[in-house]
Design a protein around this motif. Structure first.
Motif, PDB file in Angstrom:
ATOM      1  N   THR A 147      24.717  13.137 -22.042  1.00  0.00           N
ATOM      2  CA  THR A 147      25.209  14.449 -22.489  1.00  0.00           C
ATOM      3  C   THR A 147      24.087  15.248 -23.134  1.00  0.00           C
ATOM      4  O   THR A 147      23.159  14.697 -23.709  1.00  0.00           O
ATOM      5  N   VAL A 148      24.238  16.548 -23.003  1.00  0.00           N
ATOM      6  CA  VAL A 148      23.258  17.465 -23.555  1.00  0.00           C
ATOM      7  C   VAL A 148      23.913  18.227 -24.704  1.00  0.00           C
ATOM      8  O   VAL A 148      24.977  18.819 -24.537  1.00  0.00           O
ATOM      9  N   THR A 149      23.267  18.196 -25.856  1.00  0.00           N
ATOM     10  CA  THR A 149      23.730  18.993 -26.987  1.00  0.00           C
ATOM     11  C   THR A 149      22.884  20.252 -27.042  1.00  0.00           C
ATOM     12  O   THR A 149      21.659  20.183 -26.856  1.00  0.00           O
ATOM     13  N   LEU A 150      23.509  21.378 -27.264  1.00  0.00           N
ATOM     14  CA  LEU A 150      22.759  22.629 -27.342  1.00  0.00           C
ATOM     15  C   LEU A 150      23.482  23.599 -28.262  1.00  0.00           C
ATOM     16  O   LEU A 150      24.637  23.387 -28.627  1.00  0.00           O
ATOM     17  N   ILE A 151      22.778  24.638 -28.649  1.00  0.00           N
ATOM     18  CA  ILE A 151      23.392  25.675 -29.475  1.00  0.00           C
ATOM     19  C   ILE A 151      23.484  26.948 -28.640  1.00  0.00           C
ATOM     20  O   ILE A 151      22.465  27.436 -28.133  1.00  0.00           O
ATOM     21  N   ALA A 152      24.685  27.446 -28.485  1.00  0.00           N
ATOM     22  CA  ALA A 152      24.869  28.723 -27.787  1.00  0.00           C
ATOM     23  C   ALA A 152      25.305  29.775 -28.813  1.00  0.00           C
ATOM     24  O   ALA A 152      25.840  29.427 -29.869  1.00  0.00           O
ATOM     25  N   THR A 153      25.043  31.034 -28.513  1.00  0.00           N
ATOM     26  CA  THR A 153      25.466  32.082 -29.464  1.00  0.00           C
ATOM     27  C   THR A 153      26.478  33.027 -28.813  1.00  0.00           C
ATOM     28  O   THR A 153      26.450  33.255 -27.604  1.00  0.00           O
TER      29      THR A 153
END
Lengths: 378, 344
Positions: free
Chosen positions: B133-139
């Motif tokens: 899994t990929v963790t990311l921050i979206a806005t």
């Protein structure tokens, strides 16, 4: 893994931080605003200032109460020393006595010596010089030629010491001299003596350094009589005693704060929206400073635990001195548009003093040798 | 090093000595995932050291997580420990249970639309292709959303950094379901700071190991009839390196012990100081090792190439030095010393 590479984090205890504000208040009241501050510990001396500091109990603060000390921790001593340096206070008079002569007496001196000298040192009334280097002896300290010959009730001292800071104003010197001819064991046969610099057979000649100041000297001994009770420790044990001073001599904040006032003036010159190049120069230097300070506090922690961090002290001095030399070299390239004369004077003073940073207290070559020994290379 | 860390170091050293050989690293650089190594690290709980037990972690102190990253870097372990840890900290920080499988973190530019459409790219995701899994921050409208998305949903363009570590370009265009994201807290900058902190830990560990390698090599290599360690020219270089390594270790330890209250300034100081040490130390290590150290066959390059890659990730020294300079500049000048002493 290697000896001397680990600097475990120590936090300064609350009582040390509490002392910090007291020291700042004292400095705000007692520093002469007309003198350009210089954070080089060798750049200013004032007997009056040292006496005032003594009145506060801030010289020899870790020493036993029976001699007038406050039996505080090395952390408190650390805070006092770094506050004095950062403010550019004239600490030259008492610095050596507080840093290493007192601890030397406590470790090796006789009870009579402790009772006689420690209370005076603590009051800021008795100042010591270091007597190690000689005209033909610098880094190779074991090659000293000054000698003391045993005589009735004492010793007769002949020879000379050099680069002796404040010998013209200090009261005493602790001199390392030969008491036996050099033998196969080069480190044997040396002893330490307390020499009264006011003795009529002692003469002191000032030496101008390249900035034109005369803070160091050559000191000549011409049949100087030293009574037996002025021998420090055991005759013949001088080398071991001198080595034990080094943990104190090399690990303190004076080994990385000498150029600090340049940073103060530099940070005054540039604003938060200065160009990125200038900000990055300051940022790089501050990252070094904060890290060095943390390492030095770690050493204070080791001293407080009773360790004698000789390798760590050499390492931090080498790293710190390299940094002190770097500061003016980096700051001069900042390309400031209209720098204040205060900035220029501070920078120039630092540039003129900088060559001494990596010489005094052990050259960088000697320090690297000590570190290499810690790495097991020699 | 506290008692807990001593235990961690012991088991990590044992495990990595067995399972992280030069060959393992070589194969990983050729594209083969070191599954046995990762699973051994996962089974012992080392990949989640310091994370709360009730959220699926191994318990202990968050300082331990960075410590594991630092110690594993001595072996140039070609596994996403730093990214896995970063993702785990972000989720557990929000009270979420840490996900199963290998996690990575995508530092990039992602947006979440009003109808939950996630779109964007990340140019160099560490170990992306090997992650689950990929963790990311979206806005969305200036609000940060922590997102967790299976790697299978991304378009993956494989690429490596100069150390042969996967740094894949990821892009995505996908409608998320509500269970895949979490808003309500500004977290993008925090993720970047933790990312930079992991690089400090990685670099400090690798620096310590190349010092050790250089010292050992200098005592074994004989020239002019004696080990080169006996020459002052070599001793002085290694002593210089030792100073840089000691400072780097101290800087890394600061971030470890202050992990919970990590500030922008603290990270900046660490990344700047340790990043600068990389140039000095890799120069000396290679000089001491001579031509042998310049070969692919020698394991020195597995550390030095990583050091050169890591110092560029999450901002080079200069990026952070500008931030430090801003903190200490301007009207704060008379307060300079006060600001220094505030940083215990």
């Amino acid at each position: 893994m290697f000896q001397g590479l680990t600097f475990e984090p120590f936090a300064l205890p609350p009582e040390a931080e509490a002392l910090r504000s007291e020291v700042r208040e004292f400095l705000a009241d007692s520093l002469d605003a007309s003198v350009l501050p210089n954070s080089d510990f060798n750049a200013g001396d004032s007997a009056e200032f040292s006496r005032a500091l003594g009145k506060k109990g801030w010289i020899g603060i870790t020493w036993p109460k029976i001699y007038g000390g406050l039996e505080k921790s090395f952390f408190e001593r650390y805070v006092i020393t770094e506050e004095l340096l950062a403010a550019g206070a004239p600490v030259g008079c008492h610095w050596i006595a507080d840093r290493q002569t007192g601890p030397l007496f406590l470790k090796f001196g006789t009870e009579k010596q402790r009772q006689e000298f420690l209370p005076q040192i603590i009051r800021g009334e008795c100042f010591f010089s270091i007597g190690m280097s000689e005209p033909d002896t610098g880094s190779d300290l074991a090659s000293i030629k000054s000698t003391a010959m045993k005589t009735e009730g004492g010793w007769v001292l002949n020879g000379s010491k050099i680069w002796t800071s404040y010998a013209h104003t200090n009261h005493y010197m602790v001199a390392l001299v030969r008491t036996e001819p050099a033998s196969e064991n080069r480190h044997a046969g040396m002893s330490q003596f307390i020499v009264d610099l006011g003795n009529e057979n002692v003469s002191v000649t000032g030496i101008k350094n390249l900035s034109g100041e005369e803070d160091f000297n050559q000191v000549f001994f011409d049949d100087v009589f030293i009574p037996d009770d002025m021998v420090v420790g055991k005759p013949g044990n001088g080398w071991e005693q001198v080595i034990s001073e080094l943990g104190y001599e090399r690990s303190g904040p004076e080994r990385f704060l000498s150029a600090f006032r340049v940073l103060v003036e530099f940070s005054r010159e540039i604003s938060e929206d200065a160009d990125a190049y200038q900000l990055a120069l300051l940022g790089r230097l501050m990252a070094h400073l904060v890290t060095l300070r943390r390492m030095s506090i770690s050493v204070a922690g080791m001293l407080e635990q009773g360790d004698m961090p000789i390798t760590e002290a050499a390492l931090i001095k080498d790293l710190g001195n390299t940094y002190e030399r770097l500061v003016p070299e980096v700051v001069r390239l900042a390309n400031l548009k209209n720098p204040s004369s205060r900035f220029i004077d501070t920078l120039n003073q630092c540039i003129l003093h900088a060559p001494s940073f990596t010489l005094r207290g052990g050259t960088r070559e000697i320090l690297k040798g000590v570190i290499a020994r810690g790495l097991g290379l020699r | 090093m506290n008692e807990q860390q001593r235990l961690i170091k012991e088991s990590l050293d044992r495990l990595l000595s067995d399972l992280c050989s030069k060959t393992t690293i070589d194969k990983a650089e050729k594209g083969e995932f070191p599954g046995e190594l990762w699973h051994a690290l996962a089974d012992t709980g080392l990949v989640l050291a310091g994370l709360p037990e009730d959220l699926g972690g191994a318990g202990g102190d968050l300082a331990d997580s960075l410590f594991v990253v630092r110690e594993a870097a001595k072996f140039a372990a070609p596994v996403p420990l730093a990214e896995h840890f970063l993702a785990a900290v972000l989720w557990s920080g929000r009270g979420e249970t840490v996900r199963e499988g290998i996690m990575t973190f995508a530092e990039g530019d992602f947006r979440l639309s009003d109808n939950d459409q996630l779109s964007g790219t990340a140019p160099a995701v560490a170990f992306g292709r090997w992650s689950d899994t990929v963790t990311l921050i979206a806005t969305r409208n200036n609000e940060d959303f922590l997102c967790g998305v299976p790697i299978s949903e991304f378009r993956v363009e494989e690429a490596n950094n100069i150390a042969g570590e996967p740094r894949d370009a990821l892009s995505i265009n996908l409608v998320l379901n509500k269970s895949q994201y979490l808003g309500g807290e500004p977290i993008k900058r925090k993720a970047y700071l933790i990312g930079a902190a992991t690089r400090v830990a990685l670099m400090a560990g690798a620096l310590e190991s190349i010092l050790e390698m250089s010292v050992v090599y200098s005592t074994e290599r004989v020239q002019f009839g004696k080990p080169i360690a006996k020459f002052q020219a070599i001793q002085q270089q290694l002593a210089t390196m030792a100073g840089e390594v000691a400072a780097s270790l101290r800087a890394a330890q600061s971030l470890e012990t202050k992990f919970e209250s990590m500030t922008e300034l603290e990270v900046a100081i660490g990344k700047s100081r340790v990043g600068e040490a990389v140039g000095i130390c890799t120069d000396i290590a290679h000089q001491v090792h001579g031509a042998m150290g310049y070969t692919m066959e020698h394991s020195l390059n597995q550390r030095t190439r990583r050091l050169w890659a890591w110092r560029e990730e999450y901002g080079s020294e200069q990026e952070w030095e500008i931030a430090i300079g801003q903190f200490f500049s301007g009207n704060a000048s008379e307060k300079l010393w006060d600001q220094v002493t505030f940083l215990n």
